[in-house]
Design an enzyme around this catalytic site. Sequence first.
Site, PDB file in Angstrom:
ATOM      1  N   THR A 152       0.870  -1.191   0.000  1.00  0.00           N
ATOM      2  CA  THR A 152       0.000   0.000   0.000  1.00  0.00           C
ATOM      3  C   THR A 152       0.906   1.240   0.000  1.00  0.00           C
ATOM      4  O   THR A 152       1.370   1.660  -1.027  1.00  0.00           O
ATOM      5  CB  THR A 152      -0.986  -0.005   1.187  1.00  0.00           C
ATOM      6  OG1 THR A 152      -0.279  -0.279   2.401  1.00  0.00           O
ATOM      7  CG2 THR A 152      -2.063  -1.059   0.986  1.00  0.00           C
ATOM      8  N   LYS A 178       4.032  -7.007   3.736  1.00  0.00           N
ATOM      9  CA  LYS A 178       3.789  -5.593   3.492  1.00  0.00           C
ATOM     10  C   LYS A 178       3.481  -4.929   4.832  1.00  0.00           C
ATOM     11  O   LYS A 178       2.980  -5.544   5.764  1.00  0.00           O
ATOM     12  CB  LYS A 178       2.653  -5.368   2.495  1.00  0.00           C
ATOM     13  CG  LYS A 178       1.275  -5.838   2.932  1.00  0.00           C
ATOM     14  CD  LYS A 178       0.477  -4.924   3.840  1.00  0.00           C
ATOM     15  CE  LYS A 178       0.332  -3.528   3.301  1.00  0.00           C
ATOM     16  NZ  LYS A 178      -0.533  -2.707   4.249  1.00  0.00           N
ATOM     17  N   THR A 189      -0.190  -3.118  11.001  1.00  0.00           N
ATOM     18  CA  THR A 189      -1.015  -3.144   9.810  1.00  0.00           C
ATOM     19  C   THR A 189      -0.197  -3.825   8.768  1.00  0.00           C
ATOM     20  O   THR A 189       0.499  -3.197   8.007  1.00  0.00           O
ATOM     21  CB  THR A 189      -1.453  -1.771   9.344  1.00  0.00           C
ATOM     22  OG1 THR A 189      -2.419  -1.962   8.339  1.00  0.00           O
ATOM     23  CG2 THR A 189      -0.405  -0.945   8.780  1.00  0.00           C
ATOM     24  N   GLU A 275       6.043   4.762   7.513  1.00  0.00           N
ATOM     25  CA  GLU A 275       5.607   5.932   6.750  1.00  0.00           C
ATOM     26  C   GLU A 275       6.359   7.186   7.203  1.00  0.00           C
ATOM     27  O   GLU A 275       6.318   7.564   8.373  1.00  0.00           O
ATOM     28  CB  GLU A 275       4.103   6.126   6.905  1.00  0.00           C
ATOM     29  CG  GLU A 275       3.312   5.071   6.166  1.00  0.00           C
ATOM     30  CD  GLU A 275       1.832   5.114   6.427  1.00  0.00           C
ATOM     31  OE1 GLU A 275       1.090   4.482   5.654  1.00  0.00           O
ATOM     32  OE2 GLU A 275       1.408   5.762   7.404  1.00  0.00           O
ATOM     33  N   THR A 406      -6.762  10.049  -0.591  1.00  0.00           N
ATOM     34  CA  THR A 406      -6.643  10.711  -1.888  1.00  0.00           C
ATOM     35  C   THR A 406      -5.318  10.387  -2.556  1.00  0.00           C
ATOM     36  O   THR A 406      -5.065  10.851  -3.639  1.00  0.00           O
ATOM     37  CB  THR A 406      -6.770  12.238  -1.729  1.00  0.00           C
ATOM     38  OG1 THR A 406      -5.778  12.696  -0.800  1.00  0.00           O
ATOM     39  CG2 THR A 406      -8.136  12.602  -1.217  1.00  0.00           C
TER      40      THR A 406
END
EC number: 2.3.1.35
Length: 406
Positions: A152, A178, A189, A275, A406
Site C-alpha cells: 500500500t 507488506k 497493519t 511511513e 486521496t
Amino acid sequence: MEDFEVIEGNVTSPKGFLASGVFAGIKKAKKDFAIIYSEKKAKAAAAFTTNKVKAAPVILDMEKIKSGEAQAIVVNSGNANACTGQKGYEDASSMAFMVAEKLNIDKDDVLVCSTGVIGVTLPMEKVAKGIELASQELSKDGGKDAAEAILTTDTFTKEVAVKLNIEGYEAYIGGIAKGSGMISPNMATMLSFITTDADISKKALDKALKETVKRSYNMISVDGDMSTNDTVIMLANGMAGNPTIEEDTHEYEIFYNALLYVNKHLAKQIAKDGEGATKFMEVSVVNAPTEDDAILASKSIVNSNLVKTAIFGEDANWGRIIAALGYSGANFSQDAVDIYLKSNKGIIKVCENGGYVPFNEDKAKEILSEKEISIVVDLNVGKYDALAWGCDLSYDYVKINGSYRT
C-alpha cells in the site's frame, strides 16, 4: 554456525509454490492483486489482528484456518474490505470461490486477505478481473510480482528466503510481507505470507509460527496504531520429502531458528519502511527479571511517540526513554537502570543508576545522526533480554496520513 543459509528468494523458493501479482484497477496504477498457490494441499497456520474490529477476510480466514489445511492465498491491495458488513463477508467468500474455480481446488482451501482503505466495499468486477489475470500469470518467478502487488504505502518490497538441511533433505522457507503505517506491537497493519516445502506436523507448525510471531511481528512499531486486517499465514506442503518434523526435536530447532530469522527479517523491513521514516530504531532491553518484563519494556519504549520524535530530532532525550519504561508495566528498579545510545558512530551512556550522568552532547548528536539507531536499556536485575524494532516519527508521517484516501 547457523543451520540454514540465507538465499535470494521469496514465497516461490520452496518446491511446489507458484505466485503472481497483477494490476486489476483497484489501485490507480500499481499492481494490486496477488495469488500464492501450492501445487499440493498444504498444512496451514496463521495469526491474526487482536483488534476487536476485524475485516471481513480476517473473519473468514479465522474460520477456514481451523481445518489446518489450505492450497492458495488470494490478496488484494487498495481496499481493506473492513467495516463493510455482510456484503464484505460475502465478497470475501466470493473471492475464495472464484479462485477455487480458476485453480480447480476446494473453496475451503483458499485463504483471503485484503489491505487498503477501510469502510469501502470491494469493486467486485475489478476483483473478478484480478483473479482471472492472477490465475493465468502464476509462475515460479511470480514471487516478486506478488510481493509488489500486496503493498500500500510501502516504498519497497519485503522478501526473504532461506535454505536448510533436515536429515539430509534440502528444504526451503520463503516469505513476503507488506506494512508501513498503522504499525503497533501485537501485530501491525501488515500482511505476511510464509511458505515452506518442509514436511512438519500441524502441531509443530502452529507452535513454530506462534512463537516466532511473538518475537518478530509483535515486536515492531511505527505509530502505535493497529489495523483491522493484520494477518500472517504460513503454508507447508511437505514436498521436500524429509521425515516429518515433530515438536521438541533437533530438526524442530533447526526449522524454528530458520523461521525466526525469516520473520524477524520481514518484521525489521516493515519497521524500516515506516511511513515518513528517516531512521530505523532498535530497542534492546537486557538483564530483565523475566522475559515478559523484557518484552513489555522494549515494546513500550519503541512505541513511544515522544521517543520516536526525539530520535527524528537527533535529541538524546533519555528522560523520554525512562518514562516509557516506567509506564510499561515491567518489573524493574529505577535505581539500577542504565541507558545507552548506539550507532555506527559509537556508543554513549546517557543514564546511570536511573539518573543523570554527564555525557558529551555533541557525541550523542553524532551517534543519533546515523540512519540506524540502537537504544540499549540495561535493567541490571536479571538475565532476560528482548528486542523491539521501530522507526522515528517525522513530519512526512502526518503528510502521508493526512491525505491517505486521496
